[in-house]
Scaffold this motif. Structure first.
Motif, mmCIF file in Angstrom:
data_model
loop_
_atom_site.group_PDB
_atom_site.id
_atom_site.type_symbol
_atom_site.label_atom_id
_atom_site.label_comp_id
_atom_site.label_asym_id
_atom_site.label_seq_id
_atom_site.Cartn_x
_atom_site.Cartn_y
_atom_site.Cartn_z
ATOM 1 N N TYR A 54 -5.394 -9.594 3.233
ATOM 2 C CA TYR A 54 -4.197 -8.756 3.366
ATOM 3 C C TYR A 54 -3.122 -9.417 4.218
ATOM 4 C CZ TYR A 54 -6.270 -4.933 0.842
ATOM 5 O OH TYR A 54 -6.797 -4.164 -0.154
ATOM 6 N N ALA A 102 3.081 -3.344 -8.349
ATOM 7 C CA ALA A 102 3.319 -4.235 -7.205
ATOM 8 C C ALA A 102 2.414 -3.850 -6.038
ATOM 9 C CB ALA A 102 4.774 -4.183 -6.786
ATOM 10 N N GLY A 103 1.852 -4.860 -5.378
ATOM 11 C CA GLY A 103 0.944 -4.630 -4.255
ATOM 12 C C GLY A 103 -0.464 -4.397 -4.738
ATOM 13 N N TRP A 104 -1.295 -3.858 -3.857
ATOM 14 C CA TRP A 104 -2.685 -3.605 -4.214
ATOM 15 C C TRP A 104 -2.757 -2.532 -5.296
ATOM 16 C CZ3 TRP A 104 -6.083 0.304 -4.806
ATOM 17 C CH2 TRP A 104 -7.424 -0.035 -4.929
ATOM 18 N N ASP A 105 -3.639 -2.743 -6.266
ATOM 19 C CA ASP A 105 -3.934 -1.721 -7.260
ATOM 20 C C ASP A 105 -5.380 -1.889 -7.695
ATOM 21 O OD1 ASP A 105 -3.974 -3.565 -9.675
ATOM 22 O OD2 ASP A 105 -1.894 -3.808 -9.037
ATOM 23 N N MET A 108 -5.594 -7.432 -4.917
ATOM 24 C CA MET A 108 -4.412 -8.120 -4.371
ATOM 25 C C MET A 108 -3.835 -9.130 -5.351
ATOM 26 S SD MET A 108 -3.553 -6.850 -1.531
ATOM 27 C CE MET A 108 -2.351 -8.012 -0.983
ATOM 28 N N ALA A 155 -1.285 -12.126 1.703
ATOM 29 C CA ALA A 155 -1.092 -11.642 0.334
ATOM 30 C C ALA A 155 -0.218 -12.582 -0.490
ATOM 31 C CB ALA A 155 -0.495 -10.237 0.344
ATOM 32 N N GLN A 156 0.680 -13.320 0.166
ATOM 33 C CA GLN A 156 1.560 -14.243 -0.552
ATOM 34 C C GLN A 156 0.785 -15.391 -1.209
ATOM 35 O OE1 GLN A 156 1.298 -14.085 2.752
ATOM 36 N NE2 GLN A 156 0.952 -16.177 3.432
ATOM 37 N N ILE A 216 1.509 -7.256 -11.842
ATOM 38 C CA ILE A 216 2.368 -6.075 -11.736
ATOM 39 C C ILE A 216 2.503 -5.273 -13.034
ATOM 40 C CG2 ILE A 216 3.695 -6.998 -9.800
ATOM 41 C CD1 ILE A 216 5.883 -7.740 -11.820
ATOM 42 N N ASP A 228 0.533 -11.592 -7.601
ATOM 43 C CA ASP A 228 0.449 -10.154 -7.790
ATOM 44 C C ASP A 228 0.569 -9.817 -9.273
ATOM 45 O OD1 ASP A 228 0.321 -7.471 -7.287
ATOM 46 O OD2 ASP A 228 2.318 -7.318 -6.413
#
Length: 82
Positions: free
Chosen positions: A45, A72-75, A80, A48-49, A55, A53
């Motif tokens: 975390y 976008a982001g965690w799903d 990640m 994360a870059q 999306i 990602d």
């Protein structure tokens, strides 16, 4: 099989691949006198870059096309990213 590569995908391929990468990193670290990576969630975390990602798209769980959408982001579909 028979000396040819066969494509694989999904968690059946991703989980053992990621486990192998982190096991190798831990071995390199211990060989050089450093501590193992330990619990990876904070590392992931905070960096994360380092991941791509995901999306868009879904994981069609139990034939339900909207069960796990990617955004976008965690799903739940890709965590990640990759």
């Amino acid at each position: 099989t028979d000396g040819f590569f066969s494509p694989v995908a999904g968690t059946s391929a991703a989980c053992p691949t990621a486990a192998g990468i982190f096991a190798t990193l831990n071995q390199v670290r211990t060989d050089t006198g450093k501590a193992k990576l330990g619990f990876l969630n904070p590392l992931i975390y905070q960096n994360a870059q380092a991941f791509t990602d995901i999306i868009s798209g879904t994981n069609d769980f139990c034939d339900e096309p909207t069960a796990f959408p990617a955004f976008a982001g965690w799903d739940a579909a890709s965590g990640m990213g990759s």
